[in-house]
Design a protein around this motif. Structure first.
Motif, mmCIF file in Angstrom:
data_model
loop_
_atom_site.group_PDB
_atom_site.id
_atom_site.type_symbol
_atom_site.label_atom_id
_atom_site.label_comp_id
_atom_site.label_asym_id
_atom_site.label_seq_id
_atom_site.Cartn_x
_atom_site.Cartn_y
_atom_site.Cartn_z
ATOM 1 N N THR A 1 0.826 -1.203 0.000
ATOM 2 C CA THR A 1 0.000 0.000 0.000
ATOM 3 C C THR A 1 0.863 1.257 0.000
ATOM 4 N N HIS A 2 2.027 1.198 0.590
ATOM 5 C CA HIS A 2 2.917 2.357 0.628
ATOM 6 C C HIS A 2 3.364 2.737 -0.781
ATOM 7 N N GLY A 3 3.702 1.754 -1.600
ATOM 8 C CA GLY A 3 4.130 2.014 -2.970
ATOM 9 C C GLY A 3 3.016 2.608 -3.808
ATOM 10 N N ARG A 4 1.823 2.060 -3.676
ATOM 11 C CA ARG A 4 0.672 2.575 -4.420
ATOM 12 C C ARG A 4 0.353 4.000 -3.969
ATOM 13 N N TYR A 5 0.423 4.226 -2.677
ATOM 14 C CA TYR A 5 0.181 5.569 -2.144
ATOM 15 C C TYR A 5 1.199 6.566 -2.710
ATOM 16 N N ALA A 6 2.456 6.159 -2.755
ATOM 17 C CA ALA A 6 3.500 7.042 -3.286
ATOM 18 C C ALA A 6 3.220 7.376 -4.746
ATOM 19 N N PHE A 7 2.809 6.375 -5.516
ATOM 20 C CA PHE A 7 2.501 6.633 -6.919
ATOM 21 C C PHE A 7 1.322 7.590 -7.036
ATOM 22 N N LEU A 8 0.271 7.329 -6.284
ATOM 23 C CA LEU A 8 -0.923 8.176 -6.361
ATOM 24 C C LEU A 8 -0.627 9.608 -5.940
ATOM 25 N N LYS A 9 0.286 9.770 -5.003
ATOM 26 C CA LYS A 9 0.682 11.105 -4.552
ATOM 27 C C LYS A 9 1.252 11.926 -5.709
ATOM 28 N N ILE B 1 11.609 9.535 -14.976
ATOM 29 C CA ILE B 1 10.708 9.974 -13.906
ATOM 30 C C ILE B 1 10.903 9.104 -12.677
ATOM 31 N N TRP B 2 10.902 7.779 -12.888
ATOM 32 C CA TRP B 2 11.060 6.844 -11.770
ATOM 33 C C TRP B 2 12.409 7.054 -11.079
ATOM 34 N N GLU B 3 13.487 7.148 -11.871
ATOM 35 C CA GLU B 3 14.817 7.330 -11.278
ATOM 36 C C GLU B 3 14.879 8.591 -10.422
ATOM 37 N N HIS B 4 14.309 9.671 -10.928
ATOM 38 C CA HIS B 4 14.324 10.922 -10.179
ATOM 39 C C HIS B 4 13.593 10.769 -8.835
ATOM 40 N N LEU B 5 12.387 10.219 -8.892
ATOM 41 C CA LEU B 5 11.604 10.050 -7.660
ATOM 42 C C LEU B 5 12.232 9.020 -6.728
ATOM 43 N N HIS B 6 12.780 7.957 -7.297
ATOM 44 C CA HIS B 6 13.385 6.888 -6.496
ATOM 45 C C HIS B 6 14.632 7.395 -5.758
ATOM 46 N N LYS B 7 15.458 8.149 -6.458
ATOM 47 C CA LYS B 7 16.681 8.694 -5.827
ATOM 48 C C LYS B 7 16.352 9.673 -4.712
ATOM 49 N N LYS B 8 15.231 10.389 -4.852
ATOM 50 C CA LYS B 8 14.795 11.310 -3.807
ATOM 51 C C LYS B 8 14.160 10.570 -2.626
ATOM 52 N N GLY B 9 13.939 9.267 -2.780
ATOM 53 C CA GLY B 9 13.301 8.490 -1.728
ATOM 54 C C GLY B 9 11.782 8.607 -1.733
ATOM 55 N N GLU B 10 11.225 9.121 -2.820
ATOM 56 C CA GLU B 10 9.788 9.338 -2.911
ATOM 57 C C GLU B 10 9.043 8.197 -3.596
ATOM 58 N N MET B 11 9.772 7.283 -4.254
ATOM 59 C CA MET B 11 9.126 6.195 -4.978
ATOM 60 C C MET B 11 9.765 4.875 -4.533
ATOM 61 N N PRO B 12 9.150 4.223 -3.521
ATOM 62 C CA PRO B 12 9.760 3.032 -2.934
ATOM 63 C C PRO B 12 9.503 1.739 -3.707
#
Length: 73
Positions: free
Chosen positions: A17-25, A43-54
């Motif tokens: 649920t945390h991953g889905r929530y992060a995507f929906l955010k 897009i994924w790499e940018h968000l993932h490196k920021k710790g926003e896309m788990p």
């Protein structure tokens, strides 16, 4: 159910649920970036490196297809 099994199950449910929530955010921003010609991996790499896309990249693309539609990778 013993403690370890219960904790493991809780961790799995929470991470799903945390991953889905992060995507929906970021859903609208992701859609906008895709519409502006950015590709999904950037897009994924940018968000993932920021710790926003788990989530892993393959799950990210699944969410793009299911929740955003045809403007996917």
């Amino acid at each position: 159910m013993d403690l370890i099994e219960g904790l493991k199950k809780r961790r799995e449910e929470k991470s799903k649920t945390h991953g889905r929530y992060a995507f929906l955010k970021y859903k609208e921003e992701i859609k906008e970036a895709l519409d502006n010609g950015y590709n999904a991996i950037d897009i994924w790499e940018h968000l993932h490196k920021k710790g926003e896309m788990p989530i892993k990249y393959n799950q990210f693309t699944v969410y793009i297809r299911k929740l955003i539609g045809s403007s996917g990778p």
